[in-house]
Design an enzyme around this catalytic site. Structure first.
Site, PDB file in Angstrom:
ATOM      1  N   HIS A 184      10.263 -20.850  10.372  1.00  0.00           N
ATOM      2  CA  HIS A 184       9.415 -21.274   9.252  1.00  0.00           C
ATOM      3  C   HIS A 184       8.766 -22.600   9.635  1.00  0.00           C
ATOM      4  O   HIS A 184       9.350 -23.405  10.374  1.00  0.00           O
ATOM      5  CB  HIS A 184      10.244 -21.406   7.972  1.00  0.00           C
ATOM      6  CG  HIS A 184      10.551 -20.085   7.350  1.00  0.00           C
ATOM      7  ND1 HIS A 184       9.869 -19.602   6.263  1.00  0.00           N
ATOM      8  CD2 HIS A 184      11.443 -19.120   7.701  1.00  0.00           C
ATOM      9  CE1 HIS A 184      10.335 -18.406   5.943  1.00  0.00           C
ATOM     10  NE2 HIS A 184      11.297 -18.079   6.806  1.00  0.00           N
ATOM     11  N   ASN A 209       6.599 -18.841   6.650  1.00  0.00           N
ATOM     12  CA  ASN A 209       6.871 -18.488   8.051  1.00  0.00           C
ATOM     13  C   ASN A 209       5.777 -19.060   8.941  1.00  0.00           C
ATOM     14  O   ASN A 209       4.703 -19.417   8.458  1.00  0.00           O
ATOM     15  CB  ASN A 209       6.825 -16.956   8.228  1.00  0.00           C
ATOM     16  CG  ASN A 209       7.993 -16.256   7.603  1.00  0.00           C
ATOM     17  OD1 ASN A 209       7.994 -15.940   6.421  1.00  0.00           O
ATOM     18  ND2 ASN A 209       9.007 -15.998   8.390  1.00  0.00           N
ATOM     19  N   HIS A 240      12.960 -16.333  14.438  1.00  0.00           N
ATOM     20  CA  HIS A 240      12.290 -16.309  13.121  1.00  0.00           C
ATOM     21  C   HIS A 240      12.152 -17.763  12.657  1.00  0.00           C
ATOM     22  O   HIS A 240      13.138 -18.380  12.252  1.00  0.00           O
ATOM     23  CB  HIS A 240      13.165 -15.480  12.174  1.00  0.00           C
ATOM     24  CG  HIS A 240      12.709 -15.396  10.757  1.00  0.00           C
ATOM     25  ND1 HIS A 240      12.140 -14.263  10.216  1.00  0.00           N
ATOM     26  CD2 HIS A 240      12.751 -16.290   9.737  1.00  0.00           C
ATOM     27  CE1 HIS A 240      11.869 -14.466   8.924  1.00  0.00           C
ATOM     28  NE2 HIS A 240      12.226 -15.704   8.612  1.00  0.00           N
ATOM     29  N   CYS A 295      12.470 -18.307   1.515  1.00  0.00           N
ATOM     30  CA  CYS A 295      13.638 -17.754   0.823  1.00  0.00           C
ATOM     31  C   CYS A 295      13.769 -18.424  -0.544  1.00  0.00           C
ATOM     32  O   CYS A 295      13.929 -19.638  -0.615  1.00  0.00           O
ATOM     33  CB  CYS A 295      14.900 -17.989   1.658  1.00  0.00           C
ATOM     34  SG  CYS A 295      16.401 -17.510   0.780  1.00  0.00           S
ATOM     35  N   ARG A 316       7.565  -8.532   3.641  1.00  0.00           N
ATOM     36  CA  ARG A 316       8.924  -8.834   3.143  1.00  0.00           C
ATOM     37  C   ARG A 316       9.086 -10.339   2.885  1.00  0.00           C
ATOM     38  O   ARG A 316       9.070 -10.792   1.744  1.00  0.00           O
ATOM     39  CB  ARG A 316       9.973  -8.333   4.152  1.00  0.00           C
ATOM     40  CG  ARG A 316      11.384  -8.261   3.574  1.00  0.00           C
ATOM     41  CD  ARG A 316      12.130  -9.577   3.538  1.00  0.00           C
ATOM     42  NE  ARG A 316      12.347 -10.152   4.861  1.00  0.00           N
ATOM     43  CZ  ARG A 316      12.856 -11.359   5.046  1.00  0.00           C
ATOM     44  NH1 ARG A 316      13.180 -12.128   4.025  1.00  0.00           N
ATOM     45  NH2 ARG A 316      13.004 -11.838   6.277  1.00  0.00           N
ATOM     46  N   ASP A 317       9.203 -11.139   3.931  1.00  0.00           N
ATOM     47  CA  ASP A 317       9.456 -12.576   3.747  1.00  0.00           C
ATOM     48  C   ASP A 317       8.295 -13.215   2.984  1.00  0.00           C
ATOM     49  O   ASP A 317       8.490 -14.107   2.148  1.00  0.00           O
ATOM     50  CB  ASP A 317       9.627 -13.234   5.117  1.00  0.00           C
ATOM     51  CG  ASP A 317      10.418 -14.528   5.065  1.00  0.00           C
ATOM     52  OD1 ASP A 317      10.287 -15.261   4.075  1.00  0.00           O
ATOM     53  OD2 ASP A 317      11.144 -14.828   6.035  1.00  0.00           O
TER      54      ASP A 317
HETATM   55  N1  COA Z   1      19.941  -2.936  -4.113  1.00  0.00           N
HETATM   56  C1  COA Z   1      19.793  -2.742  -5.448  1.00  0.00           C
HETATM   57  N2  COA Z   1      20.697  -3.113  -6.354  1.00  0.00           N
HETATM   58  C2  COA Z   1      21.808  -3.709  -5.882  1.00  0.00           C
HETATM   59  C3  COA Z   1      22.017  -3.935  -4.530  1.00  0.00           C
HETATM   60  C4  COA Z   1      21.040  -3.529  -3.620  1.00  0.00           C
HETATM   61  N3  COA Z   1      21.158  -3.721  -2.320  1.00  0.00           N
HETATM   62  N4  COA Z   1      23.217  -4.523  -4.387  1.00  0.00           N
HETATM   63  C5  COA Z   1      23.753  -4.676  -5.606  1.00  0.00           C
HETATM   64  N5  COA Z   1      22.895  -4.180  -6.518  1.00  0.00           N
HETATM   65  C6  COA Z   1      23.068  -4.140  -7.981  1.00  0.00           C
HETATM   66  C7  COA Z   1      24.384  -3.524  -8.395  1.00  0.00           C
HETATM   67  O1  COA Z   1      24.274  -2.128  -8.476  1.00  0.00           O
HETATM   68  C8  COA Z   1      24.612  -4.167  -9.752  1.00  0.00           C
HETATM   69  O2  COA Z   1      23.755  -3.550 -10.694  1.00  0.00           O
HETATM   70  P1  COA Z   1      24.109  -3.486 -12.253  1.00  0.00           P
HETATM   71  O3  COA Z   1      24.121  -4.911 -12.750  1.00  0.00           O
HETATM   72  O4  COA Z   1      22.995  -2.676 -12.837  1.00  0.00           O
HETATM   73  O5  COA Z   1      25.460  -2.830 -12.320  1.00  0.00           O
HETATM   74  C9  COA Z   1      24.081  -5.572  -9.552  1.00  0.00           C
HETATM   75  O6  COA Z   1      23.128  -5.489  -8.483  1.00  0.00           O
HETATM   76  C10 COA Z   1      25.181  -6.556  -9.186  1.00  0.00           C
HETATM   77  O7  COA Z   1      25.879  -6.078  -8.063  1.00  0.00           O
HETATM   78  P2  COA Z   1      26.793  -7.037  -7.151  1.00  0.00           P
HETATM   79  O8  COA Z   1      27.290  -6.244  -6.013  1.00  0.00           O
HETATM   80  O9  COA Z   1      27.793  -7.722  -8.047  1.00  0.00           O
HETATM   81  O10 COA Z   1      25.702  -8.047  -6.587  1.00  0.00           O
HETATM   82  P3  COA Z   1      25.582  -9.612  -6.789  1.00  0.00           P
HETATM   83  O11 COA Z   1      25.044  -9.932  -8.126  1.00  0.00           O
HETATM   84  O12 COA Z   1      26.840 -10.271  -6.356  1.00  0.00           O
HETATM   85  O13 COA Z   1      24.418  -9.942  -5.712  1.00  0.00           O
HETATM   86  C11 COA Z   1      23.329  -9.244  -3.703  1.00  0.00           C
HETATM   87  C12 COA Z   1      24.630  -9.674  -4.342  1.00  0.00           C
HETATM   88  C13 COA Z   1      23.527  -9.306  -2.199  1.00  0.00           C
HETATM   89  C14 COA Z   1      23.026  -7.810  -4.132  1.00  0.00           C
HETATM   90  C15 COA Z   1      22.179 -10.168  -4.167  1.00  0.00           C
HETATM   91  O14 COA Z   1      22.572 -11.509  -4.093  1.00  0.00           O
HETATM   92  C16 COA Z   1      20.924  -9.970  -3.344  1.00  0.00           C
HETATM   93  O15 COA Z   1      20.318  -8.924  -3.389  1.00  0.00           O
HETATM   94  N6  COA Z   1      20.495 -10.990  -2.577  1.00  0.00           N
HETATM   95  C17 COA Z   1      19.340 -10.883  -1.695  1.00  0.00           C
HETATM   96  C18 COA Z   1      18.560 -12.145  -1.719  1.00  0.00           C
HETATM   97  C19 COA Z   1      17.384 -12.069  -0.788  1.00  0.00           C
HETATM   98  O16 COA Z   1      16.759 -11.047  -0.587  1.00  0.00           O
HETATM   99  N7  COA Z   1      17.035 -13.223  -0.194  1.00  0.00           N
HETATM  100  C20 COA Z   1      15.921 -13.359   0.669  1.00  0.00           C
HETATM  101  C21 COA Z   1      16.043 -12.654   1.964  1.00  0.00           C
HETATM  102  S1  COA Z   1      17.151 -13.406   3.082  1.00  0.00           S
HETATM  103 ZN    ZN Z   2      12.377 -16.251   6.595  1.00  0.00          ZN
END
Ligand code: COA
Ligand code: ZN
Length: 314
Positions: free
Chosen positions: A212, A252, A210, A243, A17-18
């Site tokens: 890094h 990490n 956790h 990240c 994952r990370d």
């Molecule tokens: N899995 C898959 N798709 C997702 C989702 C999820 N958990 N959450 C939202 N989406 C999709 C929505 O369905 C929407 O799709 P569409 O454009 O086809 O309609 C789109 O993403 C936007 O949805 P929204 O709720 O407005 O999300 P956002 O653009 O505000 O983003 C997160 C919010 C949380 C989903 C996004 O920032 C994210 O996934 N961040 C994770 C970052 C990460 O993993 N960082 C490292 C680990 S800490």
């Molecule tokens: Zn991390």
């Protein structure tokens, strides 16, 4: 403390994952599965096998469902999925994740950068996830406080704020809590102080650290946390990780470097170091670049070199 009284240190492997979330080159689903299957027989009891986040945010892990569906599940291993919102939780449960690792930052700014929402909005979503999971599954819930030791945008993070989030997580019903040093800003004294305070509020088995290694303090921080009573640590094979939404993020702490330190110190981990070294040595071919871990390059202390001929003649 003498060597025989050391408690076991539990390592959760987070490279799938990370580690892979920040890789620029696509790693095939089959290669991810092969890596997780190999890690599953190296002695880990917990592997963070992927995330259920937006595929636009983290394209490298967009195949979370396929990975979770096709891995060979080892009965002793809990397969964890990282989850940012309710949609992620639904995907993780449908994919039979054994634990959902919910993530929110202590820093409002990093939470907005990483998850595009405020901390308050993250906590609202966590409330819905708790209801969903408690009502419908056997999965456990862990919640991470990212940037718990410092934020690349805001700098210092108030320790009372971190403690407040830990309390909120526990009140919400999270079984486990992780303190994450997202961009390697922690130092050993700070770690000892925060771990001591957190362990006054939750059992040892509920806390994971956790770290890094961004500033070279990763293993020093592990040792400080261990001596303050923590027993569970995340680490990534090869020292992969970071990240993508935290400027300056890097790997990490490296799993095989950590396990080697523990082996040398007499701290049990039950992890097969030879297997890890072999796996880590395969990473450059998989990813197309060298990896930061040091042990796989140097070998273990017991991997001795032949004595040169000229020395034998003296
Ligand atoms: N899995 C898959 N798709 C997702 C989702 C999820 N958990 N959450 C939202 N989406 C999709 C929505 O369905 C929407 O799709 P569409 O454009 O086809 O309609 C789109 O993403 C936007 O949805 P929204 O709720 O407005 O999300 P956002 O653009 O505000 O983003 C997160 C919010 C949380 C989903 C996004 O920032 C994210 O996934 N961040 C994770 C970052 C990460 O993993 N960082 C490292 C680990 S800490
Ligand atoms: Zn991390």
């Amino acid at each position: 403390m003498n060597a025989s009284s050391f408690d076991k240190l539990i390592v959760q492997e987070v490279a799938p994952r990370d580690g892979l979330q920040i890789e620029p080159t696509w790693v095939e689903t089959a290669d991810k599965i092969a890596l997780i299957n190999a890690l599953s027989i190296a002695g880990f009891t917990r592997i963070e096998a992927g995330s259920f986040v937006s595929p636009k945010a983290i394209p490298a892990l967009r195949d979370g469902e396929a990975v979770f569906q096709q891995i060979e599940r080892h009965p002793n291993v809990i397969y964890v999925g990282l989850v940012p919102n309710l949609k992620g939780a639904e995907r993780a449960l449908a994919s039979r994740a054994g634990e959902l690792n919910l993530v929110m930052s202590a820093s409002q700014t990093h939470n907005r950068a990483n998850l595009r929402m405020s901390c308050e909005a993250s906590l609202m979503a966590f409330g819905d996830i708790v209801k969903l999971v408690k009502g419908s599954s056997q999965a456990t819930l862990n919640a991470t406080v990212a940037t718990a030791f410092g934020c690349p945008f805001e700098g210092k993070i108030d320790e009372d704020r971190v403690i407040g989030i830990v309390d909120t997580y526990r009140e919400m019903g999270m079984q486990g809590v992780t303190l994450a040093d997202t961009t390697g800003m922690a130092n050993p004294r700070q770690v000892a102080r925060l771990v001591t305070r957190v362990l006054e509020r939750l059992p040892t088995a509920a806390l994971t650290l956790h770290f890094h290694d961004t500033r070279g303090l990763g293993l020093a921080n592990v040792l400080a946390a261990y001596e303050a009573g923590a027993r569970r640590f995340d680490a990534a094979l090869g020292g992969l990780g970071g990240c993508p939404f935290a400027p300056g993020a890097s790997g990490n702490i490296c799993t095989e470097d950590l396990v080697n330190m523990c082996d040398e110190m007499g701290i049990p981990t039950a992890i097969d170091l030879e297997k890890l070294i072999a796996l880590s040595r395969g990473l450059p071919a998989l990813l197309g670049h060298e990896v930061p871990g040091q042990l796989a390059k140097a070998g273990r202390n017991c991997d001795l070199h032949p004595v040169p001929e000229y020395v034998l003649q003296i």
